[in-house]
Design an enzyme around this catalytic site. Sequence first.
Site, PDB file in Angstrom:
ATOM      1  N   HIS A 226      -9.484  -3.979   9.819  1.00 17.86           N
ATOM      2  CA  HIS A 226      -9.446  -3.799   8.363  1.00 17.86           C
ATOM      3  C   HIS A 226      -9.865  -5.064   7.612  1.00 17.86           C
ATOM      4  CE1 HIS A 226      -8.089   0.173   7.338  1.00 17.86           C
ATOM      5  NE2 HIS A 226      -6.903   0.093   7.928  1.00 17.86           N
TER       6      HIS A 226
ATOM      7  N   GLY B 236       3.118   2.594  10.547  1.00 22.72           N
ATOM      8  CA  GLY B 236       2.958   1.885  11.807  1.00 22.72           C
ATOM      9  C   GLY B 236       2.738   0.401  11.591  1.00 22.72           C
ATOM     10  N   ALA B 237       1.766   0.084  10.756  1.00 22.76           N
ATOM     11  CA  ALA B 237       1.442  -1.317  10.520  1.00 22.76           C
ATOM     12  C   ALA B 237       0.562  -1.429   9.288  1.00 22.76           C
ATOM     13  CB  ALA B 237       0.713  -1.903  11.723  1.00 22.76           C
ATOM     14  N   MET B 238       0.473  -2.642   8.750  1.00 21.71           N
ATOM     15  CA  MET B 238      -0.230  -2.843   7.486  1.00 21.71           C
ATOM     16  C   MET B 238      -1.103  -4.092   7.521  1.00 21.71           C
ATOM     17  SD  MET B 238      -0.779  -1.793   4.458  1.00 21.71           S
ATOM     18  CE  MET B 238      -1.932  -2.667   3.407  1.00 21.71           C
ATOM     19  N   GLU B 239      -2.315  -3.938   7.016  1.00 21.94           N
ATOM     20  CA  GLU B 239      -3.365  -4.949   7.166  1.00 21.94           C
ATOM     21  C   GLU B 239      -3.412  -6.017   6.087  1.00 21.94           C
ATOM     22  OE1 GLU B 239      -3.833  -1.679   6.283  1.00 21.94           O
ATOM     23  OE2 GLU B 239      -5.480  -1.471   4.848  1.00 21.94           O
ATOM     24  N   ASN B 240      -2.304  -6.334   5.413  1.00 25.43           N
ATOM     25  CA  ASN B 240      -2.311  -7.373   4.387  1.00 25.43           C
ATOM     26  C   ASN B 240      -3.163  -8.574   4.807  1.00 25.43           C
ATOM     27  OD1 ASN B 240       0.008  -5.886   3.238  1.00 25.43           O
ATOM     28  ND2 ASN B 240       1.048  -6.757   5.012  1.00 25.43           N
TER      29      ASN B 240
ATOM     30  N   GLU C  81      -5.579  -2.841  12.596  1.00 27.54           N
ATOM     31  CA  GLU C  81      -5.234  -3.665  11.421  1.00 27.54           C
ATOM     32  C   GLU C  81      -6.144  -4.891  11.332  1.00 27.54           C
ATOM     33  OE1 GLU C  81      -3.549  -1.968   9.536  1.00 27.54           O
ATOM     34  OE2 GLU C  81      -2.518  -0.635  10.939  1.00 27.54           O
TER      35      GLU C  81
ATOM     36  N   GLU D 122     -10.053   3.953   5.979  1.00 24.91           N
ATOM     37  CA  GLU D 122      -9.245   4.412   7.119  1.00 24.91           C
ATOM     38  C   GLU D 122     -10.068   5.185   8.143  1.00 24.91           C
ATOM     39  OE1 GLU D 122      -6.606   3.124   7.825  1.00 24.91           O
ATOM     40  OE2 GLU D 122      -5.759   2.390   5.939  1.00 24.91           O
TER      41      GLU D 122
ATOM     42  N   GLU E 131       0.845  -1.176   0.000  1.00 24.57           N
ATOM     43  CA  GLU E 131       0.000   0.000   0.000  1.00 24.57           C
ATOM     44  C   GLU E 131       0.890   1.238   0.000  1.00 24.57           C
ATOM     45  OE1 GLU E 131      -2.784   0.414   3.247  1.00 24.57           O
ATOM     46  OE2 GLU E 131      -3.743   2.114   2.305  1.00 24.57           O
TER      47      GLU E 131
HETATM   48  N1  BES Z   1      -3.167   0.797   5.761  1.00 27.05           N
HETATM   49  C1  BES Z   1      -2.454   1.494   6.752  1.00 27.05           C
HETATM   50  C2  BES Z   1      -0.976   1.422   6.633  1.00 27.05           C
HETATM   51  C3  BES Z   1      -0.332   2.082   5.453  1.00 27.05           C
HETATM   52  C4  BES Z   1      -0.759   3.262   4.961  1.00 27.05           C
HETATM   53  C5  BES Z   1       0.726   1.505   4.859  1.00 27.05           C
HETATM   54  C6  BES Z   1      -0.139   3.839   3.893  1.00 27.05           C
HETATM   55  C7  BES Z   1       1.334   2.082   3.783  1.00 27.05           C
HETATM   56  C8  BES Z   1       0.912   3.251   3.291  1.00 27.05           C
HETATM   57  C9  BES Z   1      -2.790   0.972   8.134  1.00 27.05           C
HETATM   58  O1  BES Z   1      -4.015   0.382   8.269  1.00 27.05           O
HETATM   59  C10 BES Z   1      -2.767   2.153   9.022  1.00 27.05           C
HETATM   60  O2  BES Z   1      -3.605   2.988   8.895  1.00 27.05           O
HETATM   61  N2  BES Z   1      -1.801   2.215   9.912  1.00 27.05           N
HETATM   62  C11 BES Z   1      -1.608   3.327  10.773  1.00 27.05           C
HETATM   63  C12 BES Z   1      -1.856   2.973  12.193  1.00 27.05           C
HETATM   64  C13 BES Z   1      -3.290   2.924  12.549  1.00 27.05           C
HETATM   65  C14 BES Z   1      -3.478   2.563  13.994  1.00 27.05           C
HETATM   66  C15 BES Z   1      -4.042   4.187  12.250  1.00 27.05           C
HETATM   67  C16 BES Z   1      -0.173   3.766  10.578  1.00 27.05           C
HETATM   68  O3  BES Z   1       0.621   3.004  10.058  1.00 27.05           O
HETATM   69  O4  BES Z   1       0.129   4.890  10.965  1.00 27.05           O
HETATM   70 ZN    ZN Z   2      -5.625   1.662   8.503  1.00 30.65          ZN
END
Ligand code: BES
Ligand code: ZN
Length: 996
Positions: free
Chosen positions: A395, A355-359, A392, A414, A215
């Site tokens: 998602h 922070g993290a990714m929901e693959n 995540e 989001e 993503e």
């Molecule tokens: N889908 C996003 C992560 C992401 C966004 C990866 C854009 C690469 C590019 C994930 O679900 C997300 O929103 N992560 C947040 C943390 C969350 C608790 C809001 C993040 O990574 O900041």
């Molecule tokens: Zn997210």
Amino acid sequence: MILRGLRAGLLSARLTRGHGAAMHHQVAAPAGLLSLRGGGSPSTSKFGAPARASPEISLRATTGMSAAEVKPGNEVEVTEVQQEETKLPVHDPATKFRKDYKPTPFSVENVNLNFILNEDVTHVHSILSLKPNYQGSTPPPLKLDGRKDVKLLSLKVNGSDVNPSEYNVTEKDLTLAKLPPGPVTLNIVTEIKPQENSSLEGLYKSSGNFCTQCEAEGFRGITYFLDRPDVMATYQVRVEADKANYPVLLSNGNLKSQGDLEGGRHFALWEDPFPKPCYLFALVAGKLSMKERTFRTMSGKDVALRIFVQENNLGKVDHALESLVKAMKWDEETFGLEYDLNLFNIVAVDDFNMGAMENKSLNIFNSRLVLASPETATDLDYSRIEGVVGHEYFHNYTGNRVTCRDWFQLTLKEGLTVFRDQEFTSDLNSRPVKRIEDVMGLRVAQFPEDAGPMAHPIRPDSYIKMDNFYTMTVYEKGAEVVRLYNTLLGKEGFRKGMDLYFKRHDGHAVTCDDFLAAMADANNVDLSQLGKWYGQAGTPRLNVSTQYDAASQRYTLRMKQHTPPTPGQPNKEPLLIPVAVGLVGPDGKDIPLHLRAAPEANGTANGNTAQPTTVVLRLTEAEQEFVFEHVPAEPVPSILRGFSAPVRMTVEGQTDEHLQFLLANDSDEFNRWEAGQRLSRKLLLQLYDAASAAKVSSADKKALQSTLAGAGGVPDSLVKAFRAVLMEKGLDGSFKAMATTLPSGTELVDEIPEADPTLIYEVRNYVLRELAARLRPDLETILKETDSAPGDAYVFNAKECARRTLKQKAINMLSTLEEPSIVDMILQRFREATNMTDQVGALGALVEVPGEARSTALSEFFEKWKSEPLVILKWLGLQAMSNAPGNLALVRSLVDHPAFNINNPNNCYSLFLAFARSPVNFHAADGSGYAFMGDSVLRVDKINHQVAARMVSAFTQFRQYDKQRQGLMRAQLERIVATNGLSENVFEICTKSLAA
Ligand code: BES
Ligand code: ZN
């Protein structure tokens, strides 16, 4: 724009959220960079063709390549492709528009991938099954996305080589001019070098392991594909690698088979039965250890939950695993959503932009959002981990099963998922505390974004770089908009809407309009005016005036709304604003409410009680009146309870006495806190004006002190009000800490035209010191009452966090007095701390007091924790953020410190972004802080565009500051934008910020 990251805690130390909301008294953060998520913004029309140096770059022209041979067994024999060096001017980056959406000419039914992982190069064999999606019988050209570091080795259509005249490869794409009619199979072989990929998008290496981040548009860095979210396919993935170095091979879905191969290699075959967009694809290969737990779902299915980390971290995964179980249970209970596979994996990696990714079924996390032990992680870390693991996981339905039609709809997944994670945290911990934290975050980072050059609607109309568009607005304001439905429809109505949303759209890529329609149809109401929140940028202003008529016992609220212009949107329309209102009687109790006119016309009872004490008024016009009857005595109104809409509100005639009364009595805890904020904000602005008018230098503390004292100083009434809150029996400690925390410097900058951030910082510190001096006995009592008994184990729960938070609040306030005995006391606490919350809390207080204790504590901390990279991030962050005079020299030396790694995003965020939060040192009047930041942006941009884009956001709000600083900040933006070879990411942010 304000790139997010705040929520996920990419910034090491932060001020506004979590149980540690009141942690750092010194914080008075500036510039919009508190929130990186990737800022994005609209108004591109303004600089459709921005002036930019036209440097020449070399492009690898790969047209006319001959196909490589693909042998059975997938060993590739490459016939080296002819490569020419072609000089082309850099094109202005293309702006993409929401209105241009068109479905793809082909749909992809299935994707079959085979990864041959090696140390030098990786080969990716892709078989795509395409189906016509075009009108008529002549297939149109098919353009597949690619990236300049992806090399095409071979291309076949329906099993045959393609004539070079029938396709064209550029740095960005592969176009097939002529495809046969009907279904088509494409075989594509690409070569990539993950070990050289420092952008951390696509396939890359982190700590020796292979991992992916796709993503938003990273999949095109792996193979040529229709890299957009509305192309949903099933995937089979074969991963092959050396077995000794990469014993663990993971991808999405179910493991179908695995086995050994010749030459010490092995493979695994994965299959994901759920159609998904390619941004949810993931692969991990490496040496990882795993901890597992089973979750039994509501229908009795057993799911294996596995967390993979480096072996030495295996002892730090319990909290994340526990959080995952809680999230799965919560989603079943709250939304009836059950997990849909038999396996759910989480992998922690050290090098990660976000922070993290929901693959799908293979979440990849920044290790700082997985690993926790009481010794190394703070309460704030624990609560973030719980929230992000939940986010995540959630998602899986809101994002994966139902995904976005195009990236303009990002808030669909989001905003909704942030809302869901907020509710999860509220249900598990304290609802009012969570609400206050979220509103603090909104005010400190989203409101400024919405008022600045990067303002954009939650559903933007255009962008250059999608990464720049993971903003506070899309996420946090997006979550507020989802909350509006919840407020208007109630919990049950909202659930009905969610059920219909999944019923209609499961397995599809949809839009924000589809979400609105599901909510409206499920409840049989017209929500069209709510739709305006998606397209209109800027924070609405709400003005309320009140009138009591004793004779008729009527109380009238007159409300006006107005949204100021934002770039590209000069005129705004009225929005539907739900305003939750209560009336507090002279005895401090809520008055039962009788709203004139039928409830369905303009008000709904909150709950079904006959006589509600809170009603949600629906403001739909620019101006509207609401009348309450049978009001026996003049009440104090409590308006916008629970912060029922993301607006800036003024209440005419609201006095300090009213605010003190609400702070003491309001049954709505959010509005109790809000009353305290309003009281202290008023005072701070008044004192700032006095200091500013007297033209005292912020460096001359004595003169400043007497000017502020002369302007009335801190009134006794505020001290009393705060004391009453601090000492109230039975009140949540986290709430106490937040209610006595002054609005942040950033929030104040947002209220003051051409603000002097250093003066704001000094004024705020003056008030803090006054409060500390006059509340000292109370703070000392708190310290005694909140200390744990020696030997008590660390427990993470709301009650214990509240205790530690209040204790830290007392320490921070006392530390502002800078007395040797207090400093000694804090140093002793630092040394004796048995958990990281207490230890880093004490260190944070010491770092702001110049003197020996500061350096002693910092070096002791480093010695103790130098082998724990996540703890070292805290050490970097605290030093970088410090407002100790002349701290830039220390920050510079940290850049060269052996413990600092500029290739690692967390390191950059902890050092550079934290530095940009110092009102004293980043905003040094001589421009030295800005110059350092400008240099650092350019340096990092060569390594990682996304990280550099977040850093450059430190400058985007330059118009908020005084003329001299504006000039200095603007000069940095201009210097950066004129640099050859700049990334599109940084370019977009600089140009938009300069153009507005
Ligand atoms: N889908 C996003 C992560 C992401 C966004 C990866 C854009 C690469 C590019 C994930 O679900 C997300 O929103 N992560 C947040 C943390 C969350 C608790 C809001 C993040 O990574 O900041
Ligand atoms: Zn997210």
